[in-house]
Design a protein around this motif. Structure first.
Motif, mmCIF file in Angstrom:
data_model
loop_
_atom_site.group_PDB
_atom_site.id
_atom_site.type_symbol
_atom_site.label_atom_id
_atom_site.label_comp_id
_atom_site.label_asym_id
_atom_site.label_seq_id
_atom_site.Cartn_x
_atom_site.Cartn_y
_atom_site.Cartn_z
ATOM 1 N N ILE A 32 39.267 51.935 41.799
ATOM 2 C CA ILE A 32 38.715 50.918 42.692
ATOM 3 C C ILE A 32 37.550 50.260 41.968
ATOM 4 N N ASP A 33 37.645 48.954 41.759
ATOM 5 C CA ASP A 33 36.550 48.222 41.121
ATOM 6 C C ASP A 33 35.370 48.175 42.080
ATOM 7 N N TRP A 34 34.216 48.604 41.600
ATOM 8 C CA TRP A 34 32.993 48.636 42.400
ATOM 9 C C TRP A 34 31.862 48.170 41.505
ATOM 10 N N MET A 35 31.070 47.240 41.981
ATOM 11 C CA MET A 35 29.997 46.698 41.170
ATOM 12 C C MET A 35 28.960 47.781 40.862
ATOM 13 N N PHE A 36 28.554 47.845 39.601
ATOM 14 C CA PHE A 36 27.409 48.654 39.186
ATOM 15 C C PHE A 36 26.937 48.117 37.849
#
Length: 108
Positions: A32-36
């Motif tokens: 799952i692409d998740w901003m960080f």
């Protein structure tokens, strides 16, 4: 074992087996692409999520989360995915300011 339900990603559910790992790692395990931006080190707030369920299903705030709360960068219902660790099932949402442009977010 615990689960993470992401309400505005079409109710996507992630099973978390190793509760010693932060939420961000469980999301990454499921691709799952998740901003960080800081590499998951608690040095920014780009990975934050809105908690839609009981806060007791997460361990207490980390030092980084406490610092950002004092600075006003984290609201009461927000946690850092790179810092927050599960103790039970949670429901979360991706805040508008943390949404990635290539992802489709649902209204639910």
């Amino acid at each position: 074992m615990a689960s993470i339900l992401i309400e505005n990603l079409d109710q996507r559910k992630v099973e978390a087996i190793d509760l010693s790992r932060p939420v961000l790692k469980h999301l990454q395990d499921q691709q799952i692409d998740w901003m960080f931006a800081c590499g998951g080190k608690g040095r920014c707030t780009t990975c934050k999520f809105e908690l839609c369920s009981d806060a007791q299903a997460l361990e207490p705030d980390s030092e980084a989360e406490t610092r950002y709360r004092r600075q006003g960068a984290l609201k009461k219902n927000e946690r850092l995915a790179c810092q927050a660790k599960l103790t039970g099932d949670i429901r979360i949402r991706v805040p508008d300011e943390c949404k990635l442009p290539h992802m489709h977010y649902s209204d639910e």
